[in-house]
Write an enzyme that holds these catalytic residues in place. Structure first.
Site, PDB file in Angstrom:
ATOM      1  N   HIS A   5      -4.418  -1.800 -12.193  1.00  0.00           N
ATOM      2  CA  HIS A   5      -4.715  -0.430 -12.309  1.00  0.00           C
ATOM      3  C   HIS A   5      -3.501   0.470 -12.511  1.00  0.00           C
ATOM      4  O   HIS A   5      -2.344  -0.013 -11.805  1.00  0.00           O
ATOM      5  CB  HIS A   5      -5.514   0.347 -11.137  1.00  0.00           C
ATOM      6  CG  HIS A   5      -6.901  -0.675 -10.679  1.00  0.00           C
ATOM      7  ND1 HIS A   5      -6.700  -1.711  -9.884  1.00  0.00           N
ATOM      8  CD2 HIS A   5      -7.885  -0.305 -10.778  1.00  0.00           C
ATOM      9  CE1 HIS A   5      -7.820  -2.049  -9.740  1.00  0.00           C
ATOM     10  NE2 HIS A   5      -8.986  -1.331 -10.622  1.00  0.00           N
ATOM     11  N   ASP A  57      -1.833   1.298  -9.106  1.00  0.00           N
ATOM     12  CA  ASP A  57      -1.430   0.169  -8.438  1.00  0.00           C
ATOM     13  C   ASP A  57       0.161  -0.130  -8.580  1.00  0.00           C
ATOM     14  O   ASP A  57       0.903  -0.274  -7.900  1.00  0.00           O
ATOM     15  CB  ASP A  57      -2.014  -1.250  -8.863  1.00  0.00           C
ATOM     16  CG  ASP A  57      -3.444  -1.267  -8.654  1.00  0.00           C
ATOM     17  OD1 ASP A  57      -3.989  -0.655  -7.690  1.00  0.00           O
ATOM     18  OD2 ASP A  57      -4.115  -1.928  -9.464  1.00  0.00           O
TER      19      ASP A  57
END
Length: 436
Positions: free
Chosen positions: A101, A104
């Site tokens: 993501h 992340d």
């Protein structure tokens, strides 16, 4: 570059008799099965969120994970260092892909512009590491569920500004995924759903979700992103009901809004079981309709009613999965380990133990599934079970050459149906045990 795992060499293949927990017993990347190597069949991917951002915290306790390379800050420098550690891990493991993501890999800034700048700074390192190692991006995605702005959802939010912010975030993440050569782009609607219907206009929310997806399709064409769009079904958590609840619901939604030609599904084991299905069910449902794109490889605990995201170690499960994947294929997707080490497995080396075991379990499932297909016993038994549709009235039903009146006349003349045959469930279960 200082190594985060100096005591770990590249994980070797040592064969089924090995007792080394840091060696593969079944996964030999170059082994050929049904004309393709194991690496080509399995396309293993390591996830960034659980593996490199997981802390071990839960609602009852603080973080437990020891990650010496991570100083705990939200600085770009820490994120860049973490990215280099991630590639050291993935390279030593021998996985060809990773997935992330946007939030992340890079810290969120105070503004959208600052968040994008942070992401660009880390993407520069990711690109360098991809070029250094040959590891590729299986898919990218935007985190549209963690920030409080998405408390009511993102594309399905009642707040138009939240919709707009999510759209901007997806725009940037699509650009980044293209820049890194990502072969897929995933949407997981963690908060695209509702907690209660008293305050929800379901049709309006679904219309907005479809408009959001069409915008993504249009922008992908505009920038030349040719990767596969994927939707990941899950019935609940964190919302009570999520619109992408299972494979059937996703495909119905895609057909209803003229999106089916642009999307396939990313099926996850623990999400399928939360929906009341076995993994094999959702895989087969997606596969038979040409919509099986990728899988998240994990498992749940049948004694726990939530998404535990455990590493797969059940050979029966991986055999079932690989039987379906051999039937329908998987590329451009992969076997993505959306799984996390347990809170009590807090040392860095536990990351290797977990992934080696998961890769071996899938490799063994692949070998067993290929043997089942080669012998053909299961296929023959299934074919025999439906043999009444291969000729006579059954063939007329399947070909559309009959109708209700004709079938009534057929049964009037026959009087009663032909005898049923046993389903042989126990024999089939015993047959499966022969292979395992």
């Amino acid at each position: 570059m200082a190594f985060a795992f100096p005591e770990i060499s590249k994980i070797p293949y040592e064969g089924p008799n090995s007792k080394n927990p840091l060696a593969f017993r079944w996964y030999n990347a170059s082994d050929k099965i049904e004309g393709k190597t194991m690496a080509e069949h399995l396309r293993f991917s390591v996830v960034y969120w659980h593996t490199f951002r997981g802390t071990g915290s839960d609602p009852f306790g603080a973080a437990t994970m020891l990650r010496p390379w991570d100083d705990g800050s939200d600085s770009v420098e820490n994120a860049q260092r973490r990215a280099r550690v991630a590639f050291e891990f993935i390279e030593k493991l021998g996985a060809p892909f990773y997935a992330f993501h946007d939030r992340d890999v890079a810290p969120e800034g105070k503004t959208l512009a600052e968040s994008n700048k942070n992401l660009d700074a880390v993407v520069k390192v990711l690109k360098e590491e991809q070029q250094r190692t040959g590891i590729k991006l299986l898919w990218g995605t935007a985190n549209l569920f963690s920030n409080p702005r998405y408390m009511h959802g993102a594309a399905t939010s009642c707040n138009a500004d939240a919709f707009a912010y999510a759209a901007a975030q997806v725009k940037k993440c699509l650009e980044v995924t293209k820049e890194l050569g990502g072969v897929n782009y995933v949407f997981w609607g963690g908060r695209e759903g509702y907690q209660n219907l008293w305050n929800t206009n379901m049709k309006r929310e679904l219309d907005h979700l479809a408009r959001f997806f069409h915008m993504a399709v249009d922008y992908a064409k505009e920038i030349g992103f040719t990767g596969q769009f994927l939707i990941e079904p899950k019935p609940k958590e964190p919302t009570k009901h999520q619109y992408d609840s299972d494979a059937a619901a996703c495909l119905n939604f895609l057909r209803s809004y003229d999106l089916l030609k642009h999307f396939k599904l990313n099926i996850e084991t623990n999400h399928a079981t939360l929906a009341g299905h076995e993994m094999m069910h959702d895989l087969d449902y997606a596969g038979m309709q040409g919509a099986l794109g990728s899988i998240d490889a994990n498992t749940g605990d049948l004694l726990l009613g939530w998404d535990t995201d455990q590493f797969p170690t059940n050979i029966y499960l991986t055999t079932q999965v690989m039987l379906v994947l051999l039937r329908y294929g998987l590329s451009p997707g992969g076997v993505n380990f959306d799984a996390k080490v347990r809170r009590e497995s807090f040392e860095p080396i536990d990351l290797f133990y977990a992934h080696v075991g998961g890769m071996d379990t899938f490799a063994r499932g692949l070998k067993i599934a290929a043997a089942i297909r080669a012998d053909g016993e299961f296929d023959s038994l299934v074919k025999e079970r439906y043999s009444s549709f291969d000729s006579g009235i059954g063939a007329e039903i399947e070909s559309g050459k009959t109708n209700l009146k004709a079938l009534e006349a057929y049964m009037m003349g026959k009087g009663e149906i032909g005898p049923n045959k046993s389903g042989r469930q126990e024999m089939l279960e015993n047959l499966l045990n022969r292979y395992i």
